[in-house]
Design an enzyme around this catalytic site. Structure first.
Site, short mmCIF file in Angstrom:
data_model
loop_
_atom_site.label_atom_id
_atom_site.label_comp_id
_atom_site.label_asym_id
_atom_site.label_seq_id
_atom_site.Cartn_x
_atom_site.Cartn_y
_atom_site.Cartn_z
N ARG A 246 -21.60 -21.46 -12.87
CA ARG A 246 -22.22 -22.69 -13.36
C ARG A 246 -21.66 -22.96 -14.75
O ARG A 246 -21.83 -22.15 -15.67
CB ARG A 246 -23.74 -22.54 -13.41
CG ARG A 246 -24.48 -23.81 -13.82
CD ARG A 246 -25.99 -23.58 -13.77
NE ARG A 246 -26.72 -24.81 -14.01
CZ ARG A 246 -27.04 -25.27 -15.23
NH1 ARG A 246 -26.68 -24.58 -16.31
NH2 ARG A 246 -27.71 -26.39 -15.36
N SER B 32 -31.42 -26.36 -4.52
CA SER B 32 -32.55 -26.23 -5.43
C SER B 32 -33.70 -27.10 -4.95
O SER B 32 -33.53 -28.30 -4.73
CB SER B 32 -32.14 -26.69 -6.84
OG SER B 32 -31.21 -25.80 -7.42
N LYS C 246 -33.55 -23.69 -18.76
CA LYS C 246 -34.08 -25.01 -18.38
C LYS C 246 -35.58 -25.07 -18.67
O LYS C 246 -36.41 -25.03 -17.76
CB LYS C 246 -33.83 -25.27 -16.89
CG LYS C 246 -32.39 -25.60 -16.55
CD LYS C 246 -32.29 -26.09 -15.12
CE LYS C 246 -30.89 -26.57 -14.79
NZ LYS C 246 -30.80 -27.13 -13.42
#
Length: 220
Positions: A44, A113, A143
């Protein structure tokens, strides 16, 4: 028709973060995590340019192959196909499962997700997702604004879906056991691994030790 190896979606799932491991330290930190027992690694990287992403993804794919781990690319089915990754992970705004399937083929993993919502998990499952990611379950440094999920949602998902479940969001060695007990097949970890990367230690001993501790929770 070939099918992906969903039974391998289990154990410690590491997700890279270029802010925690800038530059090529991402590669050495990922290798340390793999030495510690990571069974899945997701690349990522929202910061790098296209050429850098291609270079890092190709290197990480080889590292995962060397360590017998699954390699997943975040958000980018085309890059996953280019580096022959084991699959791709899609967010809710990253395109349809069937489009990624056409690009990658039937033998690659597609994860989605689903936040803390069973309706999104059901939609992803119906569309052919190979694993469902739920969370955030705990306070997340990566996050912090992500919508919360609770353990009961994970328990319900375990009863409802046959796909492997990946739990994410503030996961560390102190709380991962709760997620495993509630039905998670894998736990996704970012900060509790790569937040321990030491720029003065190319071996990243702290990352490897943390990975070993987290991976060990699945052997109890």
């Amino acid at each position: 028709m070939s099918h992906p190896d969903t039974h391998r979606v289990r154990g410690l799932y590491a997700i890279t973060d270029p802010r925690l491991t800038p530059g090529d330290s991402m590669l050495s930190a990922a290798e340390a995590a793999l030495r510690g027992g990571v069974s899945m690694l997701q690349y990522r990287d929202k910061l790098a340019d296209t050429a850098t992403r291609r270079h890092r993804a190709a290197r990480l794919a080889l590292l995962c192959q060397d360590h017998g781990a699954l390699f997943i690319v975040n958000d980018d089915p085309a890059l996953a196909a280019e580096v022959e990754a084991d699959g791709v992970h899609l967010g809710q705004s990253d395109g349809a499962v069937d489009k990624a399937r056409r690009l990658l083929g039937g033998d690659k993993l597609i994860g989605v997700s689903c936040h803390g919502r069973l309706d999104l998990a059901a939609k992803a499952a119906d569309e052919g997702a190979d694993y469902l990611a739920l969370g955030r379950f705990f306070d997340s440094q990566t996050k912090p604004e992500a919508p919360p999920a609770d353990l009961d949602t994970l328990r319900q998902a375990r009863r409802r879906f046959h796909q492997p479940l990946v739990a994410i969001g503030g996961v560390n060695a102190h709380n991962a056991g709760l997620l495993i007990e509630a039905g998670a097949d894998a736990v996704a970890v970012i900060h509790a691994l790569f937040g321990l990367a030491d720029p003065d230690d190319a071996t990243h001993a702290g990352v490897e030790a943390a990975a070993r501790q987290l991976a060990g929770l699945f052997n109890r």
